[in-house]
Enzyme design. Sequence first.
Site, PDB file in Angstrom:
ATOM      1  CD  GLU A   1     -13.567  -1.375  -7.378  1.00  0.00           C
ATOM      2  OE1 GLU A   1     -14.674  -1.701  -7.815  1.00  0.00           O
ATOM      3  OE2 GLU A   1     -13.197  -0.193  -7.310  1.00  0.00           O
TER       4      GLU A   1
ATOM      5  CE  LYS B   1     -18.363  -2.453 -15.159  1.00  0.00           C
ATOM      6  NZ  LYS B   1     -17.329  -1.437 -15.336  1.00  0.00           N
TER       7      LYS B   1
ATOM      8  CG  HIS C   1     -28.203  -6.704  20.156  1.00  0.00           C
ATOM      9  ND1 HIS C   1     -28.730  -7.118  21.356  1.00  0.00           N
ATOM     10  CD2 HIS C   1     -27.396  -5.654  20.458  1.00  0.00           C
ATOM     11  CE1 HIS C   1     -28.292  -6.348  22.335  1.00  0.00           C
ATOM     12  NE2 HIS C   1     -27.467  -5.445  21.800  1.00  0.00           N
TER      13      HIS C   1
HETATM   14  O1  PA5 Z   1     -12.836   2.555  -8.110  1.00  0.00           O
HETATM   15  C1  PA5 Z   1     -13.209   2.455  -9.256  1.00  0.00           C
HETATM   16  O2  PA5 Z   1     -12.467   2.711 -10.209  1.00  0.00           O
HETATM   17  C2  PA5 Z   1     -14.621   2.020  -9.581  1.00  0.00           C
HETATM   18  O3  PA5 Z   1     -15.330   1.748  -8.440  1.00  0.00           O
HETATM   19  C3  PA5 Z   1     -15.326   3.121 -10.359  1.00  0.00           C
HETATM   20  O4  PA5 Z   1     -15.295   4.294  -9.601  1.00  0.00           O
HETATM   21  C4  PA5 Z   1     -16.774   2.749 -10.665  1.00  0.00           C
HETATM   22  O5  PA5 Z   1     -16.804   1.560 -11.381  1.00  0.00           O
HETATM   23  C5  PA5 Z   1     -17.448   3.849 -11.474  1.00  0.00           C
HETATM   24  O6  PA5 Z   1     -16.749   4.115 -12.629  1.00  0.00           O
HETATM   25  P1  PA5 Z   1     -16.981   5.423 -13.477  1.00  0.00           P
HETATM   26  O7  PA5 Z   1     -16.605   6.587 -12.645  1.00  0.00           O
HETATM   27  O8  PA5 Z   1     -16.105   5.267 -14.660  1.00  0.00           O
HETATM   28  O9  PA5 Z   1     -18.448   5.444 -13.851  1.00  0.00           O
END
Ligand code: PA5
Length: 431
Positions: A287, A422, A308
Amino acid sequence: MMKFDFEGVRNFVPSDAFQQLEERLNISYNQLITQSGAGNDFVGWLNLPEEIAPAEVNAVKEVAARLRQQSEVVVVIGIGGSYLGARAVIEALQHHFRSLEQNANAPLVLFAGNNMSEDYLFDLQSVLDKKDYSIIVISKSGTTTEPAIAFRIFKEHCEKKYGKAAARKRIVAVTDRQRGALKQLATQEGYDTFVIPDNVGGRYSVLTPVGLLPIAVAGYDIDALLNGARQMRQQLMVCDSVNDNLALQYAALRNYLYNNGKKMELMVAYEPRLYYFIEWYKQLFGESEGKENKGVFPAGCIFSTDLHSLGQYVQEGERMLFETVISVETARHTLPIPFDEQNTDGLNYLQMRKIQDINQIAELGTRMAHIDGGVPNMRIVIPEISENTLGEMIYFFEFACAIGGYLLKINPFNQPGVEAYKKNMFKLLGK
Ligand code: PA5
């Protein structure tokens, strides 16, 4: 203390690679340390191990103690950065077969809100019918669909089971200081609430109550976790030379390999209990780096299991891989291989050898084979899996990931691409 060993890249990286990258490394390091790079409003994690208030840590411990006392199961609802850090640490520390342990002195921590499987939620609900339980709901935005669905289901279940007033004592929210639907609901219902600092993004939040609360509930030492992170921070923050800074070395080598055709990193452990730590690493780097059509693709394997399955590919497939192994020096227990008179399986040559030794020899043999096969190899070496070493590794990877992002000239702290699915989903659902 954690060590970083990059002997296994010598055949692939020129000896002056650090010098070649020195200027960009200095820029990236300064951007991070002086909090002047892209996404600089999300670098609160950098000082977190030093700056987290003792009162906050104590409040986490107090609430954790109450949840432990009243629950056989604690359901942690969250996704992505609001989920993986806690799971990584808990699974790395707990008994491999925790759900079958009879005499555990802490509740079983189960996770929800990290998928939208109806069957998963149904099965969990049927488990909760028969257990005393509490809920920790974690969402920074407070609006993420997966945890919101799970929370709506289990909030209602909890209220039906215990009554509204008692349910309020069984639900704890971890969310933004003031924004979002979860914050509003928590205030309205009077839940105990912990704050995710504004300047810490989800995937960098394991050392806030996002990770600390579930980890404390599971019975682990959050002071030692923070201490490990603190020790690593002290090492990385004082040392701006790539010759002494492990995270700069790791980030530099990843960057060099990436720019020379090695587009995928396999994070490998020979301990299955590190499976979720690798999941956490995948999110952190995926990310953070994967944007603007750039970034090392972070993948993970547990060896020797995956030797394996994927082992063939690693040895002889497309040569776009490098490997980073989390190498654990000692096991907690000893289990020698017994002598067998008949020796039908031919294993007597291993008699009385510890399985940990054999695992380590498998690691060495694999490493040699993979290097020969064209896969550069780096090692993160820890003496054992503990709160302390996990804290060190968490801070090390966070730091290296931020530097890696700046080397690629991207913002390592945003995730604009996550919105695309989304948007489509909400449109298709008619939101
Ligand atoms: O690293 C990030 O920002 C994302 O992975 C969020 O943690 C994830 O989308 C969850 O978001 P939230 O804590 O707003 O529900």
